[in-house]
Motif scaffolding. Structure first.
Motif, PDB file in Angstrom:
ATOM      1  N   LEU A  85     -73.337 -95.564  55.801  1.00 18.50           N
ATOM      2  CA  LEU A  85     -73.065 -96.383  54.642  1.00 18.50           C
ATOM      3  C   LEU A  85     -71.543 -95.838  54.096  1.00 18.50           C
ATOM      4  N   HIS A  86     -70.833 -95.341  55.028  1.00 18.01           N
ATOM      5  CA  HIS A  86     -69.612 -94.681  54.688  1.00 18.01           C
ATOM      6  C   HIS A  86     -68.543 -94.722  55.728  1.00 18.01           C
ATOM      7  N   CYS A  87     -67.599 -95.568  55.831  1.00 19.34           N
ATOM      8  CA  CYS A  87     -66.478 -95.232  56.869  1.00 19.34           C
ATOM      9  C   CYS A  87     -65.121 -96.247  56.582  1.00 19.34           C
ATOM     10  N   ASP A 125     -63.463 -98.754  52.481  1.00 16.59           N
ATOM     11  CA  ASP A 125     -62.317 -98.115  52.302  1.00 16.59           C
ATOM     12  C   ASP A 125     -61.785 -97.723  50.900  1.00 16.59           C
ATOM     13  N   HIS A 126     -60.804 -96.849  51.192  1.00 14.49           N
ATOM     14  CA  HIS A 126     -60.386 -96.469  49.499  1.00 14.49           C
ATOM     15  C   HIS A 126     -59.703 -97.514  48.614  1.00 14.49           C
ATOM     16  N   ASP A 127     -60.239 -97.784  47.550  1.00 15.82           N
ATOM     17  CA  ASP A 127     -59.711 -98.435  46.607  1.00 15.82           C
ATOM     18  C   ASP A 127     -59.136 -99.857  47.114  1.00 15.82           C
ATOM     19  N   VAL A 165     -67.000 -99.980  48.966  1.00 11.96           N
ATOM     20  CA  VAL A 165     -65.786 -99.395  48.791  1.00 11.96           C
ATOM     21  C   VAL A 165     -65.839 -97.942  48.339  1.00 11.96           C
ATOM     22  N   GLU A 166     -64.812 -97.118  48.439  1.00  9.06           N
ATOM     23  CA  GLU A 166     -64.915 -95.749  48.080  1.00  9.06           C
ATOM     24  C   GLU A 166     -63.568 -95.845  46.993  1.00  9.06           C
ATOM     25  N   ILE A 167     -63.924 -95.297  45.781  1.00  8.22           N
ATOM     26  CA  ILE A 167     -63.004 -95.415  44.567  1.00  8.22           C
ATOM     27  C   ILE A 167     -62.718 -93.826  44.151  1.00  8.22           C
ATOM     28  N   LEU A 209     -62.593 -86.998  42.591  1.00 11.01           N
ATOM     29  CA  LEU A 209     -63.974 -87.162  43.012  1.00 11.01           C
ATOM     30  C   LEU A 209     -63.900 -88.656  43.873  1.00 11.01           C
ATOM     31  N   HIS A 210     -64.813 -88.872  44.727  1.00 11.98           N
ATOM     32  CA  HIS A 210     -64.951 -90.210  45.208  1.00 11.98           C
ATOM     33  C   HIS A 210     -66.247 -90.854  44.884  1.00 11.98           C
ATOM     34  N   VAL A 211     -66.129 -92.073  44.454  1.00  7.65           N
ATOM     35  CA  VAL A 211     -67.413 -92.702  44.114  1.00  7.65           C
ATOM     36  C   VAL A 211     -67.591 -94.084  45.245  1.00  7.65           C
ATOM     37  N   ALA A 247     -69.829 -89.665  46.360  1.00  9.39           N
ATOM     38  CA  ALA A 247     -69.496 -89.363  47.940  1.00  9.39           C
ATOM     39  C   ALA A 247     -69.593 -87.862  48.038  1.00  9.39           C
ATOM     40  N   HIS A 248     -69.992 -87.318  49.314  1.00 13.37           N
ATOM     41  CA  HIS A 248     -69.568 -85.980  49.632  1.00 13.37           C
ATOM     42  C   HIS A 248     -69.693 -84.974  48.466  1.00 13.37           C
ATOM     43  N   PRO A 249     -70.497 -84.707  47.630  1.00 10.16           N
ATOM     44  CA  PRO A 249     -70.337 -83.837  46.507  1.00 10.16           C
ATOM     45  C   PRO A 249     -70.153 -82.225  47.004  1.00 10.16           C
ATOM     46  N   GLY A 250     -70.637 -82.036  48.161  1.00  7.54           N
ATOM     47  CA  GLY A 250     -70.246 -80.526  48.792  1.00  7.54           C
ATOM     48  C   GLY A 250     -68.996 -80.378  48.865  1.00  7.54           C
ATOM     49  N   ARG A 251     -68.091 -81.271  48.779  1.00  7.90           N
ATOM     50  CA  ARG A 251     -66.458 -81.113  48.906  1.00  7.90           C
ATOM     51  C   ARG A 251     -65.809 -80.763  47.589  1.00  7.90           C
ATOM     52  N   TYR A 252     -66.567 -81.115  46.432  1.00  9.21           N
ATOM     53  CA  TYR A 252     -65.911 -80.709  45.290  1.00  9.21           C
ATOM     54  C   TYR A 252     -66.073 -79.328  44.707  1.00  9.21           C
ATOM     55  N   SER A 270     -71.132 -91.203  57.748  1.00 10.25           N
ATOM     56  CA  SER A 270     -70.325 -90.363  58.498  1.00 10.25           C
ATOM     57  C   SER A 270     -68.732 -90.207  57.834  1.00 10.25           C
ATOM     58  N   ASP A 271     -68.317 -90.952  57.048  1.00 12.13           N
ATOM     59  CA  ASP A 271     -67.043 -90.800  56.571  1.00 12.13           C
ATOM     60  C   ASP A 271     -66.067 -91.027  57.768  1.00 12.13           C
ATOM     61  N   PHE A 272     -66.550 -91.711  58.813  1.00  2.68           N
ATOM     62  CA  PHE A 272     -65.709 -92.024  60.076  1.00  2.68           C
ATOM     63  C   PHE A 272     -64.308 -92.494  59.653  1.00  2.68           C
TER      64      PHE A 272
HETATM   65 MN    MN Z   1     -64.075 -89.344  50.366  1.00  2.22          MN
END
Ligand code: MN
Ligand code: AMP
Ligand code: MN
Ligand code: MN
Length: 276
Positions: free
Chosen positions: A5-7, A37-39, A62-64, A73-75, A189-194, A246-248
């Motif tokens: 659910l993320h690429c 996709d981003h925004d 979408v990834e905002i 952050l990305h949502v 998205a990926h909370p471990g990155r913040y 995956s965030d491929f």
């Molecule tokens: Mn992201």
């Protein structure tokens, strides 16, 4: 069932066109795919059509990009209506400013001895207005300044490095309001990155949920297996659903489509009410 659910596609900073991306997902055994996709929603029609042909179930996503307490952050929005005007206008406002930021990044990289990065990054971007740090990273690899994308970020593109230019994205409440206006489900998205202290992470989850957020990514290409466990526990603690993606971004650039471990079956999955 294999849900990714993320690429990303070439509509933002992915390396594959939407149709190619979907065919690759099908070949990797993905049953349900969200393009996020981003925004940007422009890749969705081509991806949806390709998914239909490849018998992959498709989710409009979408990834905002968001700025919260000074941190980016990305949502993710899942099942958004790609024709909804509030969302479209919101995304337009987030996208504006990327090109000017890229000019500043290039000026700053120039001082660090990296020449031609504005034109170089743009050559890697399908649309100039979507130029991102990923396109700069691909340019840095191309000219041999670094050996791979990870090093490009570590040495040039993260906070404190020459190519990093702070930017103001959407407010968290705005991004959640746009996703909800478009009938979507919001996933952090990926909370471990913040880079947040433990207290701030809890505050983020509380604020996210009270503003209508429904889930967090637990299994993502950006998390280590230890973080799968950590964020599974945080999802449970905060009454948030769990997601997997995956965030491929491209072949050889990180996690492969559909290849990460499954979600722990005890978690409440973001797709539990979907018709699958
Ligand atoms: Mn992201
Ligand atoms: P931007 O929206 O232009 O700031 O670019 C953010 C994008 O850069 C993210 O969506 C990722 O694709 C990529 N990115 C950010 N940090 C890293 C990292 N440490 N390693 C690899 N890619 C990264
Ligand atoms: Mn990206
Ligand atoms: Mn992403």
């Amino acid at each position: 069932m294999n849900l990714d659910l993320h690429c990303h596609s070439t509509a933002s900073d992915g390396a594959l066109a939407p149709g190619e991306l979907v065919r690759r997902a099908a070949a990797q055994g993905v049953d349900v795919l969200a393009l996020t996709d981003h925004d940007q929603l422009e890749g969705l029609p081509e991806a949806r059509e390709a998914a239909h042909a490849a018998h992959v179930r498709f989710v409009d996503g979408v990834e905002i990009s968001v700025t919260w307490r000074g941190v980016t952050l990305h949502v993710i929005g899942l099942h958004v209506d790609p024709t909804e005007e509030t969302l479209l206008a919101g995304l337009r406002s987030v996208r504006s400013g990327r090109l000017e930021r890229a000019r500043e990044m290039a000026r700053s990289l120039e001082d660090a001895g990296i020449h031609g990065s504005f034109e170089g990054a743009l050559r890697h971007a399908d649309k100039p207005a979507m130029v991102s740090r990923t396109h700069f990273a691909r340019y840095l690899v191309e000219i041999g300044a670094v050996s791979d994308i990870r090093h490009a970020f570590r040495r040039y593109l993260v906070a404190g490095k020459p190519g990093y230019v702070p930017h103001r994205w959407a407010a968290l409440a705005e991004a959640l309001a746009w996703i909800r206006a478009a009938g979507g489900q919001a996933v952090l998205a990926h909370p471990g990155r913040y880079a947040l202290a433990a207290g701030a992470m809890d505050a983020l989850m509380l604020e996210f949920r009270s503003a209508g957020g429904e889930g967090i990514e637990v299994v993502t290409g950006s998390h280590t297996p230890d973080q799968y466990a950590l964020f599974a526990a945080l999802a449970t603690k905060h009454g948030l659903a769990a997601s997997r993606g995956s965030d491929f971004h491209g072949p050889g650039e990180g996690a492969e489509l559909g290849a990460l471990p499954a979600l722990d079956a005890r978690l409440r999955a973001i797709w539990r009410h979907w018709e699958l």
